[in-house]
Motif scaffolding. Structure first.
Motif, mmCIF file in Angstrom:
data_model
loop_
_atom_site.group_PDB
_atom_site.id
_atom_site.type_symbol
_atom_site.label_atom_id
_atom_site.label_comp_id
_atom_site.label_asym_id
_atom_site.label_seq_id
_atom_site.Cartn_x
_atom_site.Cartn_y
_atom_site.Cartn_z
ATOM 1 N N THR A 150 0.833 -1.205 0.000
ATOM 2 C CA THR A 150 0.000 0.000 0.000
ATOM 3 C C THR A 150 0.872 1.260 0.000
ATOM 4 O OG1 THR A 150 -0.193 -0.366 2.398
ATOM 5 C CG2 THR A 150 -2.092 -0.960 1.039
ATOM 6 N N ALA A 151 1.646 1.451 1.074
ATOM 7 C CA ALA A 151 2.423 2.688 1.218
ATOM 8 C C ALA A 151 3.513 2.822 0.149
ATOM 9 C CB ALA A 151 3.046 2.751 2.621
ATOM 10 N N LEU A 152 4.214 1.723 -0.165
ATOM 11 C CA LEU A 152 5.248 1.815 -1.198
ATOM 12 C C LEU A 152 4.613 1.973 -2.578
ATOM 13 C CD1 LEU A 152 8.292 1.816 -1.722
ATOM 14 C CD2 LEU A 152 8.153 -0.659 -2.077
ATOM 15 N N LEU A 153 3.473 1.333 -2.779
ATOM 16 C CA LEU A 153 2.753 1.501 -4.042
ATOM 17 C C LEU A 153 2.418 2.971 -4.267
ATOM 18 C CD1 LEU A 153 1.313 0.162 -6.509
ATOM 19 C CD2 LEU A 153 -0.745 0.071 -5.076
ATOM 20 N N ALA A 154 2.014 3.650 -3.188
ATOM 21 C CA ALA A 154 1.686 5.075 -3.300
ATOM 22 C C ALA A 154 2.911 5.901 -3.695
ATOM 23 C CB ALA A 154 1.112 5.587 -1.984
ATOM 24 N N ARG A 155 4.098 5.471 -3.270
ATOM 25 C CA ARG A 155 5.326 6.162 -3.684
ATOM 26 C C ARG A 155 5.530 6.040 -5.199
ATOM 27 N NH1 ARG A 155 9.314 7.692 0.217
ATOM 28 N NH2 ARG A 155 8.313 7.649 2.269
ATOM 29 N N HIS A 156 5.132 4.891 -5.749
ATOM 30 C CA HIS A 156 5.330 4.635 -7.180
ATOM 31 C C HIS A 156 4.291 5.340 -8.045
ATOM 32 C CE1 HIS A 156 8.408 1.906 -6.140
ATOM 33 N NE2 HIS A 156 7.704 0.788 -6.053
ATOM 34 N N VAL A 157 3.024 5.215 -7.667
ATOM 35 C CA VAL A 157 1.943 5.635 -8.567
ATOM 36 C C VAL A 157 1.192 6.868 -8.086
ATOM 37 C CG1 VAL A 157 1.662 3.227 -9.263
ATOM 38 C CG2 VAL A 157 0.117 4.185 -7.539
ATOM 39 N N GLY A 158 1.527 7.369 -6.887
ATOM 40 C CA GLY A 158 0.785 8.482 -6.312
ATOM 41 C C GLY A 158 -0.310 7.959 -5.394
ATOM 42 N N GLU A 159 -0.613 8.723 -4.366
ATOM 43 C CA GLU A 159 -1.534 8.229 -3.348
ATOM 44 C C GLU A 159 -2.957 8.055 -3.865
ATOM 45 O OE1 GLU A 159 -2.709 9.304 1.228
ATOM 46 O OE2 GLU A 159 -0.633 9.457 0.533
ATOM 47 N N LYS A 160 -3.447 8.979 -4.681
ATOM 48 C CA LYS A 160 -4.810 8.860 -5.200
ATOM 49 C C LYS A 160 -4.971 7.577 -6.015
ATOM 50 C CE LYS A 160 -7.037 12.713 -3.996
ATOM 51 N NZ LYS A 160 -8.344 12.754 -3.306
ATOM 52 N N LYS A 161 -3.985 7.294 -6.874
ATOM 53 C CA LYS A 161 -4.063 6.113 -7.722
ATOM 54 C C LYS A 161 -3.932 4.847 -6.889
ATOM 55 C CE LYS A 161 -4.736 4.765 -11.926
ATOM 56 N NZ LYS A 161 -5.905 5.236 -12.705
ATOM 57 N N ALA A 162 -3.045 4.856 -5.904
ATOM 58 C CA ALA A 162 -2.870 3.691 -5.043
ATOM 59 C C ALA A 162 -4.156 3.380 -4.279
ATOM 60 C CB ALA A 162 -1.716 3.918 -4.068
ATOM 61 N N ARG A 163 -4.830 4.416 -3.808
ATOM 62 C CA ARG A 163 -6.100 4.207 -3.106
ATOM 63 C C ARG A 163 -7.152 3.634 -4.057
ATOM 64 N NH1 ARG A 163 -6.756 7.662 1.934
ATOM 65 N NH2 ARG A 163 -4.652 8.421 2.384
ATOM 66 N N GLU A 164 -7.166 4.133 -5.276
ATOM 67 C CA GLU A 164 -8.094 3.598 -6.281
ATOM 68 C C GLU A 164 -7.840 2.105 -6.502
ATOM 69 O OE1 GLU A 164 -8.137 3.547 -11.072
ATOM 70 O OE2 GLU A 164 -7.980 5.540 -10.194
ATOM 71 N N ILE A 165 -6.563 1.747 -6.641
ATOM 72 C CA ILE A 165 -6.197 0.349 -6.905
ATOM 73 C C ILE A 165 -6.695 -0.561 -5.798
ATOM 74 C CG2 ILE A 165 -4.220 -1.233 -7.037
ATOM 75 C CD1 ILE A 165 -2.731 1.067 -8.523
ATOM 76 N N TRP A 166 -6.561 -0.124 -4.553
ATOM 77 C CA TRP A 166 -6.964 -0.957 -3.417
ATOM 78 C C TRP A 166 -8.459 -0.893 -3.121
ATOM 79 C CZ3 TRP A 166 -4.818 -4.722 -0.575
ATOM 80 C CH2 TRP A 166 -3.460 -4.970 -0.757
#
Length: 264
Positions: A150-166
């Motif tokens: 979750t948190a590292l994914l947000a570093r890669h794709v941005g927090e908004k996109k990471a939240r969408e993914i999850w």
């Protein structure tokens, strides 16, 4: 190629160590034995002096990895098995990948879903076939990755996109994953292995010590995620023992929609 493992393949090549999850019959989903073998393999690869790169791949043509084997997940206590916080030593495996002194490359030819998507997130580089598919399924099957996934994914794709993914648990094409920053390069399906080998050959010409210093520097910036992960997995352990989580696993195995609301 080493034949000592049951669930994975281990090979030292000219430019890279190749670690392949070899369970194509279940889309390379991992069970306890798979995780234990991967830990041994990454620790061994870390000491291989002839190459600077470790390639993580999945056997067959359909999947890189689709996360935890849900058929092996559900037991009386809701956990996978006897080892690790959630019955899998997943923290140990994530640490082995994260702390690798070499450059890790995820070679994604098909589905990188759930825990497989986390592996792609954790690897330093990700090269994908145009047929690759990325995504999360945790909340859909009664699971979560409260740390690197979750948190590292947000570093890669941005927090908004990471939240969408999850929060939506949708699937994304290789090109979409590349556009959002999860993938470094997308290549034709039949050129994937060749492209990965080319990247590994380039990296193999570099100074091993310089690469290790760069990796430690990159990692230091997001090292707080390790603590988040260890604390979060403790919460996941208790969650897996709940009827709400078990409903997700049962529904997946029974090929039906879960009814989570009745347990809230």
């Amino acid at each position: 190629m080493s034949n000592e493992f049951k669930d994975i393949l281990y090979e030292v090549g000219e430019n890279a160590v190749r670690i392949t999850i070899n369970r194509p019959e279940v889309f390379n989903a991992f069970r306890l034995q798979t995780v234990e073998e991967l830990i041994v393999a990454f620790q061994r690869a870390n000491e291989e002096k002839s190459v600077n790169t470790v390639v993580l791949a999945g056997a067959g043509d359909k999947a890189f990895c689709t996360g935890g084997d849900q058929k092996a997940h559900l037991s009386e206590d809701g956990l996978y098995g006897p080892r690790g916080t959630v019955g899998l030593p997943i923290e140990e495996l994530q640490t082995a990948i994260r702390d690798l002194r070499k450059v890790s490359i995820a070679q994604v030819q098909g589905f990188a879903i759930g825990g497989g998507n986390v592996f792609a997130t954790l690897c330093d580089l990700t090269i994908a076939s145009e047929k690759a598919v990325f995504g999360q399924v945790g909340p859909k099957v009664g699971s979560a990755d409260p740390g690197w996934g979750t948190a590292l994914l947000a570093r890669h794709v941005g927090e908004k996109k990471a939240r969408e993914i999850w929060f939506r648990c949708k699937k994304y094409s290789a090109q979409e994953a590349c556009d959002m920053g999860l993938v470094n390069k997308v290549v034709p399906h039949d050129k994937l292995a060749e492209e990965v080998e080319e990247w590994a050959a380039d990296i193999n010409q570099m100074s091993p010590s310089a690469i290790s210093i760069c990796k430690r520097s990159f990692n230091a910036d997001s090292e707080n995620i390790r603590g988040i992960s260890f604390m979060g997995v403790q919460s996941v352990k208790h969650y897996y023992m709940s009827e709400e989580s078990k409903e997700g696993v049962r529904a997946f195995n029974e090929k039906r929609k879960p009814d989570f609301k009745k347990y809230v």
